[in-house]
Scaffold this motif. Structure first.
Motif, PDB file in Angstrom:
ATOM      1  N   PRO A 189       4.652  -7.011  -7.926  1.00 38.12           N
ATOM      2  CA  PRO A 189       6.011  -7.369  -8.351  1.00 38.12           C
ATOM      3  C   PRO A 189       6.057  -8.727  -9.048  1.00 38.12           C
ATOM      4  CG  PRO A 189       5.813  -7.414  -5.952  1.00 38.12           C
ATOM      5  CD  PRO A 189       4.579  -6.779  -6.476  1.00 38.12           C
ATOM      6  N   LEU A 204      10.929  -1.803 -13.667  1.00 36.83           N
ATOM      7  CA  LEU A 204      10.664  -1.219 -12.353  1.00 36.83           C
ATOM      8  C   LEU A 204      11.490   0.046 -12.117  1.00 36.83           C
ATOM      9  CD1 LEU A 204      10.392  -4.392 -10.087  1.00 36.83           C
ATOM     10  CD2 LEU A 204       8.545  -2.916 -10.870  1.00 36.83           C
ATOM     11  N   ARG A 208       9.804   3.592 -11.229  1.00 32.87           N
ATOM     12  CA  ARG A 208      10.185   4.350 -10.044  1.00 32.87           C
ATOM     13  C   ARG A 208      10.691   5.755 -10.417  1.00 32.87           C
ATOM     14  NH1 ARG A 208       8.942   5.089  -5.060  1.00 32.87           N
ATOM     15  NH2 ARG A 208       8.382   6.921  -6.258  1.00 32.87           N
ATOM     16  N   PHE A 220       2.995  -0.952  -4.453  1.00 29.57           N
ATOM     17  CA  PHE A 220       3.210  -2.378  -4.712  1.00 29.57           C
ATOM     18  C   PHE A 220       2.133  -3.172  -3.993  1.00 29.57           C
ATOM     19  CE2 PHE A 220       7.912  -3.378  -5.937  1.00 29.57           C
ATOM     20  CZ  PHE A 220       7.813  -2.515  -7.023  1.00 29.57           C
ATOM     21  N   GLU A 222       1.432  -6.383  -2.609  1.00 31.94           N
ATOM     22  CA  GLU A 222       2.107  -7.611  -2.178  1.00 31.94           C
ATOM     23  C   GLU A 222       1.169  -8.477  -1.334  1.00 31.94           C
ATOM     24  OE1 GLU A 222       5.903  -8.481  -1.851  1.00 31.94           O
ATOM     25  OE2 GLU A 222       6.792  -6.482  -2.098  1.00 31.94           O
ATOM     26  N   TYR A 236       9.494  -6.825  -2.866  1.00 31.43           N
ATOM     27  CA  TYR A 236      10.204  -5.630  -3.335  1.00 31.43           C
ATOM     28  C   TYR A 236      11.678  -5.662  -2.943  1.00 31.43           C
ATOM     29  CZ  TYR A 236      10.374  -3.361   1.282  1.00 31.43           C
ATOM     30  OH  TYR A 236      10.662  -3.051   2.595  1.00 31.43           O
ATOM     31  N   THR A 239      13.939  -6.482  -5.704  1.00 33.72           N
ATOM     32  CA  THR A 239      13.934  -5.569  -6.842  1.00 33.72           C
ATOM     33  C   THR A 239      14.850  -4.379  -6.551  1.00 33.72           C
ATOM     34  OG1 THR A 239      12.178  -4.022  -6.171  1.00 33.72           O
ATOM     35  CG2 THR A 239      11.483  -6.176  -7.059  1.00 33.72           C
ATOM     36  N   LYS A 242      11.915   0.629  -4.189  1.00 33.51           N
ATOM     37  CA  LYS A 242      11.039   0.499  -3.031  1.00 33.51           C
ATOM     38  C   LYS A 242       9.807   1.355  -3.272  1.00 33.51           C
ATOM     39  CE  LYS A 242      10.886   0.614   2.037  1.00 33.51           C
ATOM     40  NZ  LYS A 242      11.637   0.846   3.299  1.00 33.51           N
ATOM     41  N   PRO A 243       8.616   0.789  -3.124  1.00 35.46           N
ATOM     42  CA  PRO A 243       7.396   1.567  -3.376  1.00 35.46           C
ATOM     43  C   PRO A 243       7.131   2.576  -2.268  1.00 35.46           C
ATOM     44  CG  PRO A 243       6.835  -0.595  -2.545  1.00 35.46           C
ATOM     45  CD  PRO A 243       8.322  -0.609  -2.749  1.00 35.46           C
ATOM     46  N   LEU A 246       2.948   0.123   0.352  1.00 32.71           N
ATOM     47  CA  LEU A 246       3.017  -1.334   0.242  1.00 32.71           C
ATOM     48  C   LEU A 246       1.760  -1.943   0.862  1.00 32.71           C
ATOM     49  CD1 LEU A 246       4.956  -3.824  -0.399  1.00 32.71           C
ATOM     50  CD2 LEU A 246       5.542  -3.743   2.029  1.00 32.71           C
TER      51      LEU A 246
END
Length: 403
Positions: A189, A204, A208, A220, A222, A236, A239, A242-243, A246
């Motif tokens: 991100p 994004l 998605r 994502f 992170e 996230y 943003t 939501k992935p 993660l």
């Protein structure tokens, strides 16, 4: 036994080129070498020591846990590992967690999981991975190949196949790249090594939407932005998406090695016994510290202070910049900040980092044009003020030598 910087050259693989000192101890935001010099640290172990060096409460957790348990194996359950997993599930809304030892392993696990889900559901041909130019996802051969910097993966023989790299934040390029053969898309991100570049919200949203349309997992990474580094527990949250998967590591255990992959029941069910594993993953000692860290950094007042210190550092840097005119802007979120050099000093972030070191200020770089700061998340205002005085001296030297 006398240890010096030259000892590194004598006994270590030459994979690194460390600064000319040997650290003896560190506390809070300060590091001390074995010659008695004191440094102010704005790197926190590359965003690992989220609560500073050797915090007393973390020492207490380590001492208490180590009296009971340090390591077993994943043949057995232990309370420390399950407690951290439960807290991560409660804080993020994901349903399942898998623990590893590093960010690279977390991303490797996520990529393997995405390919396994695609294989099980749609067959062997759905195996293509989309990643982004200048991304960084770790140093295992799979993760480093998925990362968008060829210099890190060239020279090791045939690379893992079916990996495409496209420009970051380029909606049109993404629309052209994704297809029914895409098994997953992985992105940061905020690109860390790539220069502290934030993903655009509209980009994004498109990612998605098309991942859902083409039944591709959205991952994502992170590893660097997670665990409150960005000012929310995970970036996230800032943003509109939501992935599906993660990944987390770095600051999760305040300095002990750990990584985690979080996902849904629907994805996790594709990893059955024997599909994947890790000897040290979910280590009891690291998880006990991780559990403490999550309790601390997820508090609203802690997160607000990260944002407050972010603004304070940014404002302080730009005040200095009025004197020296070195930076174009400050990029990033929370306490992952990139001081972007202007055209006059393009490509010289490494030189500026060395000047900071000469004035006893420890910093990072992110490509040739960005001086990266990732201080302890609990850094105090007075410590920032002290750091800015050192940065002032470093900038004066830097500008003078580059006149």
């Amino acid at each position: 036994m006398k240890i010096t910087r030259n000892t590194f050259n004598e006994v270590m693989f030459p994979c690194y080129n460390p600064m000319n000192m040997v650290i003896k101890k560190a506390h809070g935001s300060y590091v001390y070498d074995n010659e008695g010099n004191k440094y102010l640290d704005l790197t926190s172990g590359i965003a690992v020591n989220c609560l500073g060096h050797t915090p007393s409460d973390v020492q207490k957790v380590i001492k208490k846990t180590a009296k009971n348990l340090i390591h077993v194996s994943n043949i057995f359950c232990n309370e420390y590992t399950l407690t951290l997993a439960k807290k991560l599930v409660e804080k993020t809304g994901y349903q399942k967690v898998f623990f590893v030892n590093s960010g690279a392993e977390a991303n490797e696990t996520a990529l393997k999981l995405a390919r396994r889900v695609a294989f099980d559901n749609y067959g062997a041909d759905k195996n293509e991975i989309i990643s982004f130019v200048n991304s960084f996802h770790g140093r295992t051969f799979f993760s480093v190949t998925v990362g968008g910097q060829d210099s890190y993966s060239d020279g090791f023989g045939p690379k893992p196949a079916a990996i495409t790299h496209i420009p970051f934040n380029d909606v049109d390029a993404f629309k052209k790249a994704i297809s029914d053969k895409t098994c997953c898309v992985i992105l940061e991100p905020i690109q860390g090594e790539g220069g502290i570049l934030k993903a655009d919200d509209e980009f994004l949203k498109t990612v998605r939407e098309l991942c859902t349309k083409f039944n591709a997992a959205l991952i994502f990474d992170e590893v660097q932005t997670g665990v409150a580094r960005s000012g929310t527990l995970y970036a996230y949250e800032q943003t509109p998406v939501k992935p599906d998967i993660l990944t987390s590591a770095k600051g999760l255990a305040a300095g002990l090695p750990i990584g985690a992959v979080m996902t849904t029941d629907e994805f996790a069910k594709h990893f059955v016994p024997g599909t994947h594993g890790s000897t040290f993953g979910g280590n009891a000692l690291a998880c006990s510290v991780g559990s403490y860290v999550i309790d601390v950094v997820s508090k609203s007042e802690f997160l607000e202070n990260v944002k407050k210190m972010s603004s304070y550092i940014t404002d302080s840097v730009m005040k200095l910049n009025e004197k020296y005119n070195v930076f174009n802007t400050v990029r990033g979120e929370g306490l992952l900040l990139g001081l972007v050099l202007n055209d006059k000093y393009s490509g010289k972030s490494g030189a500026l980092q060395k000047k900071c070191f000469e004035h006893k200020l420890l910093t990072l770089v992110a490509h040739g044009d960005v001086l990266r700061l990732a201080p302890a998340l609990n850094i105090k205002k007075k410590t920032v003020d002290e750091a800015m005085k050192l940065l002032d001296k470093a900038l004066a030297t830097f500008v003078s030598e580059n006149a």
